[in-house]
Design a protein around this motif. Structure first.
Motif, PDB file in Angstrom:
ATOM      1  N   ALA A 272      13.701 100.590  37.015  1.00  0.00           N
ATOM      2  CA  ALA A 272      14.218 100.480  38.378  1.00  0.00           C
ATOM      3  C   ALA A 272      14.865  99.129  38.672  1.00  0.00           C
ATOM      4  O   ALA A 272      15.680  99.010  39.587  1.00  0.00           O
ATOM      5  N   ALA A 273      14.507  98.105  37.881  1.00  0.00           N
ATOM      6  CA  ALA A 273      14.965  96.746  38.186  1.00  0.00           C
ATOM      7  C   ALA A 273      16.016  96.212  37.224  1.00  0.00           C
ATOM      8  O   ALA A 273      16.821  95.362  37.613  1.00  0.00           O
TER       9      ALA A 273
ATOM     10  N   GLU B 265      15.991  86.609  40.775  1.00  0.00           N
ATOM     11  CA  GLU B 265      14.900  86.106  39.935  1.00  0.00           C
ATOM     12  C   GLU B 265      15.351  85.917  38.491  1.00  0.00           C
ATOM     13  O   GLU B 265      15.030  84.908  37.848  1.00  0.00           O
ATOM     14  N   LEU B 266      16.111  86.852  37.950  1.00  0.00           N
ATOM     15  CA  LEU B 266      16.580  86.716  36.566  1.00  0.00           C
ATOM     16  C   LEU B 266      17.570  85.559  36.439  1.00  0.00           C
ATOM     17  O   LEU B 266      17.540  84.821  35.450  1.00  0.00           O
ATOM     18  N   SER B 267      18.423  85.390  37.430  1.00  0.00           N
ATOM     19  CA  SER B 267      19.361  84.264  37.416  1.00  0.00           C
ATOM     20  C   SER B 267      18.600  82.943  37.428  1.00  0.00           C
ATOM     21  O   SER B 267      18.984  81.984  36.753  1.00  0.00           O
ATOM     22  N   ARG B 268      17.521  82.903  38.187  1.00  0.00           N
ATOM     23  CA  ARG B 268      16.689  81.693  38.215  1.00  0.00           C
ATOM     24  C   ARG B 268      16.093  81.411  36.838  1.00  0.00           C
ATOM     25  O   ARG B 268      16.077  80.260  36.379  1.00  0.00           O
TER      26      ARG B 268
ATOM     27  N   PRO C  95      11.462  90.903  36.365  1.00  0.00           N
ATOM     28  CA  PRO C  95      11.606  90.313  37.705  1.00  0.00           C
ATOM     29  C   PRO C  95      10.663  90.892  38.755  1.00  0.00           C
ATOM     30  O   PRO C  95      10.448  90.265  39.799  1.00  0.00           O
ATOM     31  N   GLN C  96      10.099  92.065  38.514  1.00  0.00           N
ATOM     32  CA  GLN C  96       9.191  92.672  39.487  1.00  0.00           C
ATOM     33  C   GLN C  96       7.725  92.544  39.084  1.00  0.00           C
ATOM     34  O   GLN C  96       6.876  92.223  39.908  1.00  0.00           O
ATOM     35  N   THR C  97       7.433  92.760  37.804  1.00  0.00           N
ATOM     36  CA  THR C  97       6.035  92.773  37.362  1.00  0.00           C
ATOM     37  C   THR C  97       5.572  91.449  36.776  1.00  0.00           C
ATOM     38  O   THR C  97       4.378  91.191  36.690  1.00  0.00           O
TER      39      THR C  97
END
Length: 211
Positions: free
Chosen positions: A13-14, A75-78, A197-199
């Protein structure tokens, strides 16, 4: 253009993890004839929400990560910005390095007179660091693993050229013999690791080089 030659390694989903083929842009180019690219194909064929997190050069193949929502993209960009991701590339380089491994720390900058090339420049260049190790010695060429710590444009290609071992098939940087040694740029993003990024789960993906 269809998704026929684009392999989806993982999807949830992410995120999407894709094996990008060579000779495909990651994002659209400025010219009208450079609109075909990975992100456009994905958005037009089932993933309209897909967002680019990082890029691979047109000729570089291998693992590339995309986000499927704004929060995941942020979050992934970070993680990429803060160097919390891990990346490794497989390449074929001309010749055989004397050592089995090493580091290249040379500053790089874009060189407008020879665009789109980049050059080593100790005064104006930006810091760039690459680790390398030999995987296999094959006579006139070697198979190497390249680990970029920074993410400068053309970093691996220019760094390997700087130590006398240009990548095979590199139309921008390889001298005649190394260019003629392979029909494509022999650079492939073969490993990518990051935190979901989610878990928050640490994920690692491997994708063997096609050469």
């Amino acid at each position: 253009m269809p998704l026929s030659n684009i392999e989806i390694i993982h999807q949830d989903a992410a995120i999407l993890v894709i094996n990008k083929p060579t000779l495909l842009l990651s994002v659209p180019g400025r010219a009208d004839d450079n609109k075909d690219c990975l992100i456009t194909r994905l958005q037009e064929h089932g993933f309209p929400e897909a967002r680019i997190v990082h890029r691979l050069d047109w000729e570089t193949s291998g693992l590339i990560l995309l986000a499927r929502d704004a929060d995941s993209h942020r979050e992934l960009s970070r993680q990429f910005h803060d160097r919390e991701t891990e990346k490794a590339y497989t390449a074929l380089c001309w010749g055989e390095p004397e050592l089995d491994s090493g580091r290249i720390e040379l500053p790089l900058r874009y060189d407008p007179p020879t665009k789109p090339r980049h050059v080593v420049d100790h005064e104006l260049g930006r810091h760039a660091l690459t680790f390398w190790r030999v995987l296999e010695r094959c006579g006139h060429y070697s198979r190497v693993e390249l680990t970029p710590i920074t993410g400068r444009s053309h970093q691996l290609r220019v760094h390997m050229l700087s130590i006398g071992h240009p990548l095979l098939g590199d139309r921008l940087y390889a001298p005649e013999q190394a260019l003629a040694a392979h029909e494509r740029l022999c650079l492939h993003a073969s490993m990518l690791a990051f935190s979901h990024p989610q878990t928050g789960e640490r994920l690692r993906f491997d994708c063997p080089a096609p050469f």
